[in-house]
Design a protein around this motif. Structure first.
Motif, PDB file in Angstrom:
ATOM      1  N   VAL A 170       0.881  -1.295  -0.026  1.00 27.97           N
ATOM      2  CA  VAL A 170       0.104  -0.012  -0.081  1.00 27.97           C
ATOM      3  C   VAL A 170       0.845   1.129   0.120  1.00 27.97           C
ATOM      4  O   VAL A 170       2.148   1.418   0.525  1.00 27.97           O
ATOM      5  CB  VAL A 170      -0.778   0.111   1.309  1.00 27.97           C
ATOM      6  N   ILE A 171       0.515   2.247  -0.550  1.00 29.31           N
ATOM      7  CA  ILE A 171       1.147   3.597  -0.820  1.00 29.31           C
ATOM      8  C   ILE A 171       0.861   4.166   0.616  1.00 29.31           C
ATOM      9  O   ILE A 171      -0.115   4.024   1.486  1.00 29.31           O
ATOM     10  CB  ILE A 171       0.472   4.447  -1.831  1.00 29.31           C
ATOM     11  N   THR A 172       1.916   5.028   1.187  1.00 31.62           N
ATOM     12  CA  THR A 172       1.920   5.535   2.646  1.00 31.62           C
ATOM     13  C   THR A 172       1.787   6.947   2.177  1.00 31.62           C
ATOM     14  O   THR A 172       1.591   7.517   1.104  1.00 31.62           O
ATOM     15  CB  THR A 172       3.610   5.417   3.100  1.00 31.62           C
ATOM     16  N   ASP A 173       1.754   7.682   3.204  1.00 32.87           N
ATOM     17  CA  ASP A 173       1.546   9.273   3.079  1.00 32.87           C
ATOM     18  C   ASP A 173       2.646   9.867   2.521  1.00 32.87           C
ATOM     19  O   ASP A 173       2.707  10.839   1.758  1.00 32.87           O
ATOM     20  CB  ASP A 173       1.089   9.839   4.620  1.00 32.87           C
ATOM     21  N   ALA A 174       4.075   9.293   2.810  1.00 36.21           N
ATOM     22  CA  ALA A 174       5.051   9.919   2.374  1.00 36.21           C
ATOM     23  C   ALA A 174       5.022   9.437   0.689  1.00 36.21           C
ATOM     24  O   ALA A 174       5.577  10.155   0.021  1.00 36.21           O
ATOM     25  CB  ALA A 174       6.322   9.149   2.869  1.00 36.21           C
ATOM     26  N   GLY A 175       4.519   8.217   0.212  1.00 39.02           N
ATOM     27  CA  GLY A 175       4.501   7.909  -1.100  1.00 39.02           C
ATOM     28  C   GLY A 175       3.543   9.159  -2.060  1.00 39.02           C
ATOM     29  O   GLY A 175       3.671   9.551  -2.932  1.00 39.02           O
ATOM     30  N   LEU A 176       2.438   9.252  -0.993  1.00 40.17           N
ATOM     31  CA  LEU A 176       1.437  10.429  -1.638  1.00 40.17           C
ATOM     32  C   LEU A 176       2.081  11.726  -1.886  1.00 40.17           C
ATOM     33  O   LEU A 176       2.087  12.375  -2.975  1.00 40.17           O
ATOM     34  CB  LEU A 176       0.258  10.424  -0.700  1.00 40.17           C
ATOM     35  N   LEU A 177       2.990  12.202  -0.860  1.00 37.52           N
ATOM     36  CA  LEU A 177       3.655  13.388  -0.808  1.00 37.52           C
ATOM     37  C   LEU A 177       4.672  13.271  -2.028  1.00 37.52           C
ATOM     38  O   LEU A 177       4.851  14.466  -2.589  1.00 37.52           O
ATOM     39  CB  LEU A 177       4.202  13.855   0.510  1.00 37.52           C
ATOM     40  N   ALA A 178       5.406  12.329  -2.250  1.00 33.49           N
ATOM     41  CA  ALA A 178       6.393  12.209  -3.198  1.00 33.49           C
ATOM     42  C   ALA A 178       5.659  12.336  -4.788  1.00 33.49           C
ATOM     43  O   ALA A 178       6.562  12.788  -5.607  1.00 33.49           O
ATOM     44  CB  ALA A 178       7.013  10.707  -3.283  1.00 33.49           C
ATOM     45  N   ILE A 179       4.560  12.241  -4.968  1.00 36.02           N
ATOM     46  CA  ILE A 179       3.907  12.364  -6.244  1.00 36.02           C
ATOM     47  C   ILE A 179       3.191  13.726  -6.187  1.00 36.02           C
ATOM     48  O   ILE A 179       2.347  13.864  -7.145  1.00 36.02           O
ATOM     49  CB  ILE A 179       3.148  11.242  -6.911  1.00 36.02           C
TER      50      ILE A 179
END
Length: 176
Positions: A74-83
């Motif tokens: 699953v994508i994390t909050d950091a992954g969401l911020l990265a995009i």
């Protein structure tokens, strides 16, 4: 915003668009050692996270743990911020998509008036209830058909609470 490869961007963007934020399935053509290398780096940077897969919901597996279970990504909050996406917005949109995907609550089935099923319900709603013999006399059915109607149509399909008790001199009585 960190520098992402095209593959990383595709994985994270696809995960952000799914209601449950799953990063699986991976893009076509990404498998084997290449997939392991990309995913390991993304997990290391905190963009993806391994969680237990819910096999009952049919979630895709990233890897098996060996005890009959598996993990998914699953994508994390950091992954969401990265995009470049705000986690709160993505979670709100995911909740909306999940809610929209759920079928509307179905209304309970109701028997048509004048049918044999309605006759049986009327008999069972009387204070004295009804015996199988009385139901057979009213409908012209066999005893096994009357019992099947009670257990199948009335209890299971209509969800009626049918109680039963043994009464001396009368036999088994059924009541709704």
């Amino acid at each position: 915003m960190p520098k992402l490869t095209d593959t990383q961007t595709i994985i994270l963007s696809a995960a952000a668009q799914r209601a449950d934020n799953l990063a699986m399935p991976l893009p076509n053509g990404l498998h084997g050692a290449a997939a392991k290398k990309v995913i390991a780096m993304m997990i290391g940077r905190g963009w993806l996270e391994e969680v237990d897969a819910n096999l009952r919901k049919g979630e895709p597996l990233w890897r098996e743990t060996g005890d009959g279970h598996g993990t998914t990504l699953v994508i994390t909050d950091a992954g969401l911020l990265a995009i470049g996406l705000e986690p709160v917005v993505v979670k709100t949109m995911a909740a909306i998509r999940t809610h929209a995907a759920q079928p509307p609550a179905s209304k309970p089935p109701t028997p048509r008036a004048g049918t044999k099923q309605a006759q049986i319900i009327t008999l069972l709603q009387r204070p004295e209830g009804a015996t199988i013999a009385e139901i057979v006399a009213a409908t012209g059915w066999q005893a096994h058909s009357a019992r099947g109607m009670i257990s199948g149509a009335l209890k299971k399909k209509l969800g009626l609470q049918v109680s039963t008790e043994q009464v001396k001199g009368r036999g088994r009585i059924y009541r709704v």
